[in-house]
Design a protein around this motif. Structure first.
Motif, mmCIF file in Angstrom:
data_model
loop_
_atom_site.group_PDB
_atom_site.id
_atom_site.type_symbol
_atom_site.label_atom_id
_atom_site.label_comp_id
_atom_site.label_asym_id
_atom_site.label_seq_id
_atom_site.Cartn_x
_atom_site.Cartn_y
_atom_site.Cartn_z
ATOM 1 N N GLY A 44 0.819 -1.213 0.000
ATOM 2 C CA GLY A 44 0.000 0.000 0.000
ATOM 3 C C GLY A 44 0.848 1.255 0.000
ATOM 4 N N ILE A 45 1.950 1.226 0.771
ATOM 5 C CA ILE A 45 2.857 2.380 0.817
ATOM 6 C C ILE A 45 3.497 2.603 -0.556
ATOM 7 C CG2 ILE A 45 5.024 3.230 1.784
ATOM 8 C CD1 ILE A 45 4.226 1.733 4.399
ATOM 9 N N GLY A 46 3.982 1.503 -1.175
ATOM 10 C CA GLY A 46 4.605 1.615 -2.488
ATOM 11 C C GLY A 46 3.632 2.105 -3.552
ATOM 12 N N THR A 47 2.407 1.630 -3.496
ATOM 13 C CA THR A 47 1.390 2.075 -4.452
ATOM 14 C C THR A 47 1.081 3.553 -4.272
ATOM 15 O OG1 THR A 47 0.401 -0.141 -4.434
ATOM 16 C CG2 THR A 47 -0.948 1.660 -5.295
ATOM 17 N N ALA A 48 1.014 4.012 -3.022
ATOM 18 C CA ALA A 48 0.748 5.431 -2.755
ATOM 19 C C ALA A 48 1.865 6.312 -3.320
ATOM 20 C CB ALA A 48 0.601 5.666 -1.248
ATOM 21 N N ALA A 69 -7.849 -4.836 3.463
ATOM 22 C CA ALA A 69 -8.059 -3.713 4.379
ATOM 23 C C ALA A 69 -6.735 -3.113 4.822
ATOM 24 C CB ALA A 69 -8.872 -4.176 5.591
ATOM 25 N N LEU A 70 -5.732 -3.963 5.100
ATOM 26 C CA LEU A 70 -4.409 -3.467 5.482
ATOM 27 C C LEU A 70 -3.789 -2.646 4.343
ATOM 28 C CD1 LEU A 70 -3.041 -6.699 7.183
ATOM 29 C CD2 LEU A 70 -3.499 -4.529 8.335
ATOM 30 N N PHE A 71 -3.934 -3.161 3.122
ATOM 31 C CA PHE A 71 -3.434 -2.437 1.946
ATOM 32 C C PHE A 71 -4.106 -1.068 1.842
ATOM 33 C CE2 PHE A 71 -3.958 -1.237 -2.495
ATOM 34 C CZ PHE A 71 -2.662 -1.322 -2.987
ATOM 35 N N ALA A 72 -5.427 -1.029 2.056
ATOM 36 C CA ALA A 72 -6.183 0.220 1.918
ATOM 37 C C ALA A 72 -5.785 1.239 2.978
ATOM 38 C CB ALA A 72 -7.684 -0.074 2.003
ATOM 39 N N VAL A 73 -5.576 0.783 4.219
ATOM 40 C CA VAL A 73 -5.184 1.699 5.294
ATOM 41 C C VAL A 73 -3.851 2.364 4.961
ATOM 42 C CG1 VAL A 73 -4.403 1.824 7.696
ATOM 43 C CG2 VAL A 73 -6.486 0.582 7.138
ATOM 44 N N ALA A 74 -2.870 1.571 4.536
ATOM 45 C CA ALA A 74 -1.562 2.121 4.194
ATOM 46 C C ALA A 74 -1.651 3.036 2.974
ATOM 47 C CB ALA A 74 -0.573 0.987 3.929
ATOM 48 N N LEU A 75 -2.417 2.624 1.968
ATOM 49 C CA LEU A 75 -2.560 3.416 0.745
ATOM 50 C C LEU A 75 -3.168 4.779 1.044
ATOM 51 C CD1 LEU A 75 -2.558 3.691 -2.376
ATOM 52 C CD2 LEU A 75 -4.814 2.603 -2.360
ATOM 53 N N LEU A 76 -4.243 4.802 1.818
ATOM 54 C CA LEU A 76 -4.921 6.064 2.105
ATOM 55 C C LEU A 76 -4.097 6.953 3.031
ATOM 56 C CD1 LEU A 76 -8.576 4.741 2.567
ATOM 57 C CD2 LEU A 76 -7.637 5.982 0.616
ATOM 58 N N ALA A 77 -3.451 6.345 4.035
ATOM 59 C CA ALA A 77 -2.679 7.135 5.002
ATOM 60 C C ALA A 77 -1.494 7.832 4.340
ATOM 61 C CB ALA A 77 -2.196 6.244 6.145
ATOM 62 N N VAL A 78 -0.765 7.098 3.493
ATOM 63 C CA VAL A 78 0.405 7.675 2.834
ATOM 64 C C VAL A 78 0.007 8.434 1.571
ATOM 65 C CG1 VAL A 78 2.634 7.142 1.756
ATOM 66 C CG2 VAL A 78 1.877 5.871 3.774
#
Length: 285
Positions: A42-46, A116-125
């Motif tokens: 998620g961080i990398g995608t963001a 859900a874990l992916f989404a949390v990291a994606l949205l936060a970053v």
């Protein structure tokens, strides 16, 4: 532009680094290392989306006619300043609760699974990344294709990543409240320059009048000073986003943004109202 974009990269990058360190530290300490994969994804995608957004803005701007390009750049500059101003005030108020909020979201996401874990990291970053990309692009676009803004932004982001790592490892103690107050005030100064320059772009696009009505002409201040004069002129342009000829509209909008926003940002926070004390129940006779 180098110093201004360094401040932007440092401030915005450290926020993103703090978010990442909080997410990773929570999962490691709670024994959920298996969840690191989707969080890093998620961080990398963001980060990828933020870079792609910046590239898309540059491509779209490059395909436009001059006046359309100036109108596009001016509008985005003003929008970017609005987003960054909101972020600066939000961070001042919410920094104390960021850790608890992110950990609460992660705790809920753990029970929902990988997506859900992916989404949390994606949205936060991703929120931090898109704001940073937009604000940096407006500064880079105003620099007329010089490399200094890009170098400044990269140095700021790398410094922020190093500070975030040291904070995560416990090798650095940083007063975050003081740090975000100082860098927030500096970022407001930079944002004021971007705000004024945005209106200058709208003048060049023909949307606003007064393009030849100058308040002052900074390029005349350093004539005859040689290399020191060039260095000072570059520093002023980098921090305050001053054009060689500052229009009256540009100067007025710079002041109208900087003065009230800085006063509101630096005023002491009101102490929380004390909770009312419960009165003891009267004794029964």
């Amino acid at each position: 532009m180098l110093l201004g974009n360094f401040l932007i990269g440092l401030r915005e990058g450290l926020e993103a680094s703090l978010v990442v360190s909080i997410l990773i530290a929570y999962l490691v300490k709670s024994g959920n290392r298996r969840a690191l994969g989707p969080v890093w994804a998620g961080i990398g995608t963001a980060i990828g989306i933020s870079v792609a957004f910046c590239v898309l803005l540059s491509f779209a701007s490059g395909e436009m006619q001059f006046k359309t390009q100036e109108a596009f750049g001016g509008t985005l500059s003003i929008v970017a300043v609005g987003l960054v101003t909101w972020m600066v005030f939000w961070m001042r108020r919410a920094a104390r609760f960021m850790k608890a909020e992110l950990e609460g979201k992660l705790e809920g996401a753990l029970s929902l699974g990988t997506g859900a874990l992916f989404a949390v990291a994606l949205l936060a970053v991703g929120r931090e990344g898109l704001e940073t990309a937009l604000f940096l692009w407006t500064n880079i676009d105003a620099a007329n294709n010089t490399t200094e803004p890009i170098i400044g932004a990269v140095l700021g982001l790398l410094t922020a990543a190093l500070l975030g790592y040291l904070l995560y490892r416990g090798g650095l103690k940083l007063n975050l409240k003081r740090f975000f107050t100082i860098t927030g005030a500096a970022l407001i100064v930079v944002a004021a320059g971007v705000f004024g320059y945005g209106f200058h772009d709208l003048q060049e696009a023909g949307i606003l009048p007064g393009l030849t009505s100058y308040a002052f002409q900074p390029h005349t201040w350093f004539q005859g000073m040689g290399t020191p004069g060039q260095w000072l002129q570059t520093a002023l342009q980098g921090v305050f986003n001053l054009t060689p000829q500052v229009t009256v509209v540009q100067a007025v909008m710079w002041v109208l943004y900087l003065v009230p926003v800085m006063i509101l940002f630096l005023r002491p926070a009101k102490p929380a109202a004390p909770k009312p004390q419960r009165q003891p129940a009267p004794a029964q006779g």
